[in-house]
Design a protein around this motif. Structure first.
Motif, PDB file in Angstrom:
ATOM      1  N   LYS A 207       3.625  -1.795  -2.646  1.00  0.00           N
ATOM      2  CA  LYS A 207       4.642  -1.429  -3.625  1.00  0.00           C
ATOM      3  C   LYS A 207       4.195  -0.210  -4.422  1.00  0.00           C
ATOM      4  O   LYS A 207       4.978   0.722  -4.655  1.00  0.00           O
ATOM      5  N   GLU A 208       2.924  -0.191  -4.818  1.00  0.00           N
ATOM      6  CA  GLU A 208       2.408   0.938  -5.584  1.00  0.00           C
ATOM      7  C   GLU A 208       2.278   2.196  -4.724  1.00  0.00           C
ATOM      8  O   GLU A 208       2.497   3.313  -5.202  1.00  0.00           O
ATOM      9  N   VAL A 209       1.928   2.033  -3.451  1.00  0.00           N
ATOM     10  CA  VAL A 209       1.858   3.183  -2.543  1.00  0.00           C
ATOM     11  C   VAL A 209       3.234   3.819  -2.405  1.00  0.00           C
ATOM     12  O   VAL A 209       3.368   5.051  -2.422  1.00  0.00           O
ATOM     13  N   LEU A 210       4.260   3.008  -2.269  1.00  0.00           N
ATOM     14  CA  LEU A 210       5.619   3.522  -2.138  1.00  0.00           C
ATOM     15  C   LEU A 210       6.047   4.259  -3.404  1.00  0.00           C
ATOM     16  O   LEU A 210       6.720   5.300  -3.335  1.00  0.00           O
ATOM     17  N   PHE A 230       6.181  16.135   0.207  1.00  0.00           N
ATOM     18  CA  PHE A 230       6.637  14.792   0.596  1.00  0.00           C
ATOM     19  C   PHE A 230       5.462  13.827   0.553  1.00  0.00           C
ATOM     20  O   PHE A 230       4.298  14.228   0.664  1.00  0.00           O
ATOM     21  N   GLY A 231       5.804  12.564   0.379  1.00  0.00           N
ATOM     22  CA  GLY A 231       4.788  11.563   0.072  1.00  0.00           C
ATOM     23  C   GLY A 231       3.817  11.229   1.173  1.00  0.00           C
ATOM     24  O   GLY A 231       2.601  11.209   0.969  1.00  0.00           O
ATOM     25  N   MET A 232       4.323  10.954   2.365  1.00  0.00           N
ATOM     26  CA  MET A 232       3.463  10.420   3.418  1.00  0.00           C
ATOM     27  C   MET A 232       3.705  11.158   4.726  1.00  0.00           C
ATOM     28  O   MET A 232       4.845  11.477   5.069  1.00  0.00           O
ATOM     29  N   VAL A 347      -3.652  -1.174   1.891  1.00  0.00           N
ATOM     30  CA  VAL A 347      -2.973  -2.020   0.901  1.00  0.00           C
ATOM     31  C   VAL A 347      -1.981  -2.936   1.610  1.00  0.00           C
ATOM     32  O   VAL A 347      -1.528  -2.658   2.721  1.00  0.00           O
ATOM     33  N   SER A 348      -1.638  -4.022   0.941  1.00  0.00           N
ATOM     34  CA  SER A 348      -0.775  -5.046   1.545  1.00  0.00           C
ATOM     35  C   SER A 348       0.572  -5.132   0.843  1.00  0.00           C
ATOM     36  O   SER A 348       0.697  -4.805  -0.335  1.00  0.00           O
ATOM     37  N   VAL A 349       1.558  -5.596   1.586  1.00  0.00           N
ATOM     38  CA  VAL A 349       2.898  -5.776   1.048  1.00  0.00           C
ATOM     39  C   VAL A 349       3.017  -7.067   0.239  1.00  0.00           C
ATOM     40  O   VAL A 349       3.966  -7.255  -0.509  1.00  0.00           O
ATOM     41  N   ASP A 350       2.026  -7.968   0.385  1.00  0.00           N
ATOM     42  CA  ASP A 350       2.077  -9.249  -0.330  1.00  0.00           C
ATOM     43  C   ASP A 350       0.677  -9.605  -0.828  1.00  0.00           C
ATOM     44  O   ASP A 350      -0.204  -8.738  -0.894  1.00  0.00           O
TER      45      ASP A 350
END
Length: 554
Positions: A207-210, A230-232, A347-350
């Motif tokens: 979430k923080e990466v996004l 652009f981000g990524m 990093v993880s999504v959960d």
């Protein structure tokens, strides 16, 4: 790359070889007691690892490569290593045959089909399991446990997961040619100076990466007043690329596209790209593309083109391997000395930790024929090879490179490499810097030490060495992966199955095309159709063949 007709021939010969193997196995069982122990020349009271009292002939086979160089009349059959085996071990190494690497698979299968096995064999995983299954290999478990040197064991078992691939039914049926798996694990690279400029903190979750990717896209992090960042970053070969690939991103969703992983039962292997977690990750990439967080032209850009974007200061985040600071990012630093990047763990999504995945780092296996009169010779050869890493024994530099810089180490019959060599170099270099004493470093490590010291004195040209072997660095992250035992390896590391040979190229092309279209806006439900097509077009048969291999390799 082998030609298609050679591949087909190898498969046919391999199948024919199994028939011959069965016959040879039953015939060989009559004298199995005679071949189950080392030759009497090594008496129980003798030092089994000492130099043979009388010359012993050991046969082998191997491949060579066009890049090999020779001088002073050397050949692959007569060189610094074959002479050292004679002088130090009293072993006369005699090759039954050597062939260019492009011909090796075909020659290997022909030799196996004929039952013409030397004492020591270079094998691929499939041939290892086939020969072991037909009781034609010597069980090296006891010899290795009792007589492999501490140095050999410390090197071979730095990566226990890789070492254990040489075990079949719990028995050590070969010595694996080890290298590094951890060096290829994916990391997340972030523009640290942009984080500071925008008042952001290092991301700890997907979430923080996004959120960071959005800020890097929309909040003008380079301060030029233009909408040009652009981000990524990803390449058009995002599924396979080790830099600018999606392997690390997918791991954040516990998805492993392109890899084989254990199912929930742990008893079967499944193809990662058709699992539901991949669909979730693709949906997120689709949303990012729609928001402009990805380069709109990623689908046509190769690594060189994306590197240009990084060097030009247009990218803030990408997934890559440990070496990225030495090449890709260093060019950005050279171009903009104020730029700064940091490697961070996936990093993880959960709340479940993201686990990076890599490839099994086994190039080949060294196995011994069950009919060998001197099976212990392989351990003598192994210990000899590993002595080269023992600084206390003053390894001879000329065994690595000749005075004119010819890589003579390639002539060695056995040359496993430490899986953690670069990680150890990182740790040793940091210790030397902390103590201001590089006297215990190897020549290679001293080179890193000197460059890091030079960087800290102000030479930005060595920024990349600091960020790989110093701190903060990519190996800081890899060290954490290893310490936490938080990484996994592709569970299928065998030779291509028959259906893979025939169908895999088209299946991989289908996968890349469908996933690219989904990211660029095609309905996410296209993924379900892809899964159906993959299974029908050969995927189900490949899965069956992979699990047949898996059952044998345990």
């Amino acid at each position: 790359m082998r030609q298609r007709d050679k591949v087909k021939t190898a498969v046919i010969l391999s199948a024919a070889g199994l028939l011959v193997l069965s016959a040879c196995s039953s015939e060989g069982s009559k004298d199995s007691n005679a071949t189950a122990a080392p030759n009497a020349s090594a008496t129980p009271n003798a030092n089994l690892m000492a130099k043979y009292e009388k010359p012993v002939d050991i046969t082998a086979w191997r491949y060579t490569e066009a890049t090999y160089k020779y001088e002073n009349g050397d050949t692959i059959e007569n060189n610094i290593y074959t002479k050292a085996y004679q002088n130090d071990l009293n072993i006369n190494l005699k090759y039954q045959w050597t062939v260019p690497v492009e011909q090796f698979d075909q020659k290997l299968n022909v030799a196996i089909a004929a039952g013409d096995l030397p004492d020591v064999m270079w094998l691929k995983n499939k041939q290892l399991t086939d020969l072991a299954d037909n009781d034609m290999l010597y069980d090296l478990t006891e010899l290795y446990d009792k007589y492999a040197s501490p140095m050999a064991k410390s090197i071979l078992q730095q990566d226990q997961k890789a070492f254990d691939t040489a075990k079949i039914g719990g028995k050590l049926m070969a010595i694996p040619q080890t290298s590094s798996a951890i060096d290829g694990l994916p990391l997340l690279y972030v523009r640290a100076d942009w984080l500071t400029k925008l008042g952001l903190t290092e991301p700890k979750s997907m979430k923080e990466v996004l959120a960071v990717a959005e800020a890097f896209t929309k909040k003008d992090p380079d301060g030029n007043g233009k909408d040009d960042t652009f981000g990524m970053a990803f390449t058009k070969s995002f599924l396979a690329d080790t830099h600018f690939g999606t392997t690390g991103f997918f791991s954040g969703f516990h998805a492993y596209a392109g890899k084989w992983v254990k199912d929930s039962s742990g008893k079967q292997l499944v193809y990662g790209s058709i699992q539901p977690e991949v669909k979730t990750a693709l949906k997120q990439l689709q949303d990012m593309y729609a928001q402009g967080l990805l380069d709109k032209e990623f689908g046509v850009k190769d690594r060189a083109k994306v590197t240009e974007s990084v060097v030009g200061g247009k990218v803030g985040i990408f997934y890559g391997s440990m070496s990225a600071p030495l090449s890709i990012i260093q060019k950005n630093i050279d171009n903009d000395p104020k730029a700064d990047w940091k490697a961070i763990p996936l990093v993880s999504v959960d709340d479940k930790k993201a686990t990076p995945i890599g490839k099994m780092p086994i190039q080949r296996y060294y196995a011994v024929s069950k009919k060998s009169k001197n099976p212990e010779a392989i351990i003598k050869l192994l210990n000899f090879a590993m002595d080269g890493y023992d600084e206390s024994k003053k390894p001879k530099p000329e065994m690595s490179f000749s005075p004119t810089n010819v890589p003579v180490y390639l002539y060695s019959l056995m040359n496993p490499e430490p899986a953690n060599k670069n990680l150890s170099a990182h740790n040793n270099t940091l210790s030397a810097i902390a103590s201001n004493d590089p006297s215990k470093l190897t020549t290679e490590e001293k080179g890193y030490y000197d460059k890091i010291v030079d960087y800290r004195k102000g030479n930005n040209a060595n920024w990349g060495t600091e960020r790989v072997f110093g701190t903060p660095s990519s190996f800081d992250v890899i060290s954490k992966y290893v310490k936490d035992d938080n990484y996994m390896l592709d569970a299928f590391y065998g030779a291509a199955t028959p259906t893979m040979v025939e169908k895999n190229a088209s299946l991989l092309k289908l996968e890349e095309e469908v996933f690219t279209k989904i990211i660029m806006g095609q309905s996410i439900d296209t993924f379900d159709k892809f899964v159906e097509d993959w299974k029908k077009l050969g995927g189900d048969q490949i899965t069956k063949e992979v699990n047949e291999w898996y059952a044998k390799s345990k």
